[in-house]
Design a protein around this motif. Structure first.
Motif, PDB file in Angstrom:
ATOM      1  N   ARG A 336       0.828  -1.209   0.000  1.00 34.14           N
ATOM      2  CA  ARG A 336       0.000   0.000   0.000  1.00 34.14           C
ATOM      3  C   ARG A 336       0.862   1.260   0.000  1.00 34.14           C
ATOM      4  O   ARG A 336       0.476   2.292  -0.513  1.00 34.14           O
ATOM      5  N   LEU A 337       2.062   1.141   0.601  1.00 33.69           N
ATOM      6  CA  LEU A 337       2.981   2.283   0.603  1.00 33.69           C
ATOM      7  C   LEU A 337       3.438   2.590  -0.819  1.00 33.69           C
ATOM      8  O   LEU A 337       3.688   1.676  -1.596  1.00 33.69           O
ATOM      9  N   LEU A 338       3.574   3.873  -1.133  1.00 35.22           N
ATOM     10  CA  LEU A 338       4.078   4.247  -2.450  1.00 35.22           C
ATOM     11  C   LEU A 338       5.561   4.614  -2.381  1.00 35.22           C
ATOM     12  O   LEU A 338       6.328   4.368  -3.309  1.00 35.22           O
ATOM     13  N   ALA A 339       5.953   5.234  -1.258  1.00 34.79           N
ATOM     14  CA  ALA A 339       7.342   5.696  -1.168  1.00 34.79           C
ATOM     15  C   ALA A 339       7.694   5.987   0.282  1.00 34.79           C
ATOM     16  O   ALA A 339       6.810   6.211   1.118  1.00 34.79           O
ATOM     17  N   ALA A 340       8.985   5.986   0.560  1.00 37.40           N
ATOM     18  CA  ALA A 340       9.457   6.448   1.871  1.00 37.40           C
ATOM     19  C   ALA A 340      10.742   7.233   1.651  1.00 37.40           C
ATOM     20  O   ALA A 340      11.574   6.852   0.826  1.00 37.40           O
ATOM     21  N   THR A 341      10.868   8.354   2.369  1.00 35.58           N
ATOM     22  CA  THR A 341      12.084   9.173   2.292  1.00 35.58           C
ATOM     23  C   THR A 341      12.858   9.018   3.594  1.00 35.58           C
ATOM     24  O   THR A 341      12.260   9.074   4.677  1.00 35.58           O
ATOM     25  N   PHE A 342      14.174   8.820   3.477  1.00 36.89           N
ATOM     26  CA  PHE A 342      15.032   8.834   4.673  1.00 36.89           C
ATOM     27  C   PHE A 342      15.447  10.301   4.852  1.00 36.89           C
ATOM     28  O   PHE A 342      16.466  10.756   4.312  1.00 36.89           O
ATOM     29  N   VAL A 343      14.625  11.041   5.599  1.00 36.49           N
ATOM     30  CA  VAL A 343      14.803  12.500   5.679  1.00 36.49           C
ATOM     31  C   VAL A 343      16.174  12.851   6.270  1.00 36.49           C
ATOM     32  O   VAL A 343      16.813  13.824   5.847  1.00 36.49           O
ATOM     33  N   HIS A 344      16.638  12.043   7.241  1.00 40.59           N
ATOM     34  CA  HIS A 344      17.929  12.347   7.908  1.00 40.59           C
ATOM     35  C   HIS A 344      19.087  12.310   6.916  1.00 40.59           C
ATOM     36  O   HIS A 344      20.126  12.897   7.179  1.00 40.59           O
TER      37      HIS A 344
END
Ligand SMILES: Cc1cc2nc3c(=O)[nH]c(=O)nc-3n(C[C@H](O)[C@H](O)[C@H](O)COP(=O)(O)OP(=O)(O)OC[C@H]3O[C@@H](n4cnc5c(N)ncnc54)[C@H](O)[C@@H]3O)c2cc1C
Length: 461
Positions: A336-344
């Motif tokens: 279901r997830l489309l994307a994830a950003t490793f903000v750090h």
């Protein structure tokens, strides 16, 4: 004195107000009233500070190449607060048959510009790699508008649509490549096919031209503000001397004896001109009695919903995560997830060194399907999928869910023709200008430009 109403206090409306403020300071006799239905200004620009981390609920940055956001920040005195993405650490992964595979070096969106990294990459099958080689021999083509999916499929085949084009565009528009207009969303690719046929040949020609010219310093791909995107909205608001009304939803907009009558709640006021800086479906509603045909065109611009989830973790998690900016999930992976950003990693200022900050993103149908769930249930889905994708089992130190209903415009096939019709219909309603993400770009820089242009149009009256 020209009296102007601005309807909508997102970045488009605020940029319009600031442009009018500049006209006013330059001696133009103008005053303005801004109407915003929500209790706060800024629209989807919203930032929270949690446990030492800076969490963006809406946009987290803007493309540096488009100058309007950076220019606005500089005019507001925020030049020193601009920070670029940490591009030296840039790596993006694509979930491929359950495994994270790094996007090969030299891939410009979906066009390979370096042979070996693409040939050796497990991201694509041999069939697609062969298509990439054959693509170099495609003849010029001057076709009508089509969907991004059909364009990419013609050049590189179905796998490229699924693995790259669809997840990349869903991350920006929240919609599917099959529904997005090539000419509105990727005009540069349309032009490349027009001039060269092959995108690979066009890209190589462009690179040769750049390397023959004077060397320009590299600019970061993304820019943002140290204190977050909401700081841009707050700084804008602090510079405005016009009337700013919050909790003031506009219900009706009517031309009346050469003026525009704006009705919000129990109050109505007359203006010489009006800037409608609203999502297109809302603009369609309030313009229906005045311009049914214009309203119909505006209502036909589709919008998609999205959900962002910010999660903070401890140092151990930070050390266990892969390097790079994050990952994209093609629809065919069944998540279901489309994307994830490793903000750090992308913006190191946004998390202390002993914290990992993740920003997870659901869009389109996947966002709609989980809309009714509680925040805890949505965080549960995120945690399950992060465990499957990254092996991440730890509980987050904090988690925040932000839902954005129908906030992202989807430019369907034929969008540019629709814009021509909208512009013609607006000309029949003197004193009306439109701004926002429904028209010529959904990103923050384009919205700022649209607000400035709308202000210039009405200030000339
Ligand atoms: C989750 C998310 C992530 C994004 N990420 C990025 C990114 O990283 N980079 C980027 O460049 N872009 C990004 N975008 C796109 C970009 O942020 C938006 O397109 C842009 O901010 C829209 O600004 P706007 O002012 O046109 O609309 P909005 O921000 O939607 O503002 C419209 C305003 O109108 C108000 N309103 C509605 N009805 C009425 C009414 N009847 N009367 C008065 N006011 C009304 C609303 O309350 C709202 O404040 C993202 C968008 C979302 C949703």
């Amino acid at each position: 004195m020209t009296r102007i109403a601005i309807i909508g206090g997102g970045i488009s409306g605020l940029a319009a107000a600031f442009a009018l403020e500049e006209h006013r300071r330059a001696g133009v006799e103008v005053n303005y009233t801004l109407y915003e239905s929500a209790p706060r200004l800024g629209g989807v620009l919203r930032t929270e500070h949690i446990d030492g981390c800076l969490v963006e609920a809406g946009p987290d940055s803007f493309i540096t190449e488009k100058p309007w956001a950076t220019d606005l920040c500089r005019s507001l005195g925020l030049g020193d607060e601009l920070i670029g993405s940490s591009d030296a650490d840039r790596k993006t992964y694509i979930l491929t048959r359950g495994r994270l595979v790094e996007m090969p070096d030299g891939l410009m969106f979906m066009v390979p510009t370096k042979i070996m990294p693409t040939v050796l990459s497990p991201l694509f099958s041999w069939k697609t790699k062969l298509r990439m080689a054959k693509e170099l021999f495609l003849p010029r083509n001057h076709g009508p508008d089509e969907s991004v999916a059909s364009f990419v499929e013609r050049h590189y085949g179905r796998e490229m649509v699924d693995r790259l084009a669809d997840p990349l565009l869903s991350g920006i528009y929240g919609g599917e490549a099959a529904n997005l207009s090539l000419r509105a969303v990727l005009p540069r690719f349309h032009d490349m096919e027009d001039s060269h046929g092959s995108l690979g040949r066009a890209m190589l020609a462009a690179r040769r031209k750049v390397s023959a010219g004077p060397k320009k310093p590299a600019i970061p791909i993304f820019t943002t503000l140290k204190n977050g995107m909401q700081h841009l909205a707050e700084t804008l608001v602090s510079r405005l001397t016009g009337t700013l009304l919050t909790n003031a939803p506009v219900q009706a907009l009517q031309p009346q004896a050469g003026d525009w009558l704006v009705s919000a709640g129990m109050h109505s006021d007359c203006f010489d001109a009006v800037i409608v800086a609203l999502p297109a479906p809302v603009a369609a509603q309030i313009l229906r009695p005045t311009g049914p045909e214009l309203s119909g065109e505006l209502a036909a611009v589709q919008y998609g919903s999205s959900i962002t989830v910010g999660l903070g973790y401890d140092r151990d998690v930070r050390q266990s995560l892969p390097p790079g900016f994050g990952f994209l999930v093609p629809r065919s992976e069944g998540k279901r997830l489309l994307a994830a950003t490793f903000v750090h990693n992308k913006f190191p200022h946004r998390a202390p060194e002993d914290r990992a900050l993740l920003r997870c993103f659901f869009a389109g149908g996947n966002a709609e399907n989980i809309w009714h769930l509680s925040d805890d249930e949505i965080v549960g889905i995120v945690r399950t999928e992060l465990q499957q994708i990254l092996g991440l089992r730890s509980a987050p130190l904090f988690a925040r869910v932000y839902k954005w209903k129908s906030a992202m415009a989807q430019y369907g096939v034929g969008h540019l023709d629709r814009l021509d019709r909208i512009e013609r219909l607006c000309q029949q309603l003197p004193g009306l200008a439109l701004a926002g993400n429904a028209y010529r770009g959904i990103g923050v820089p384009d919205c700022i430009r649209s607000g400035r242009d709308a202000a210039a149009q009405v200030a000339k009256m």
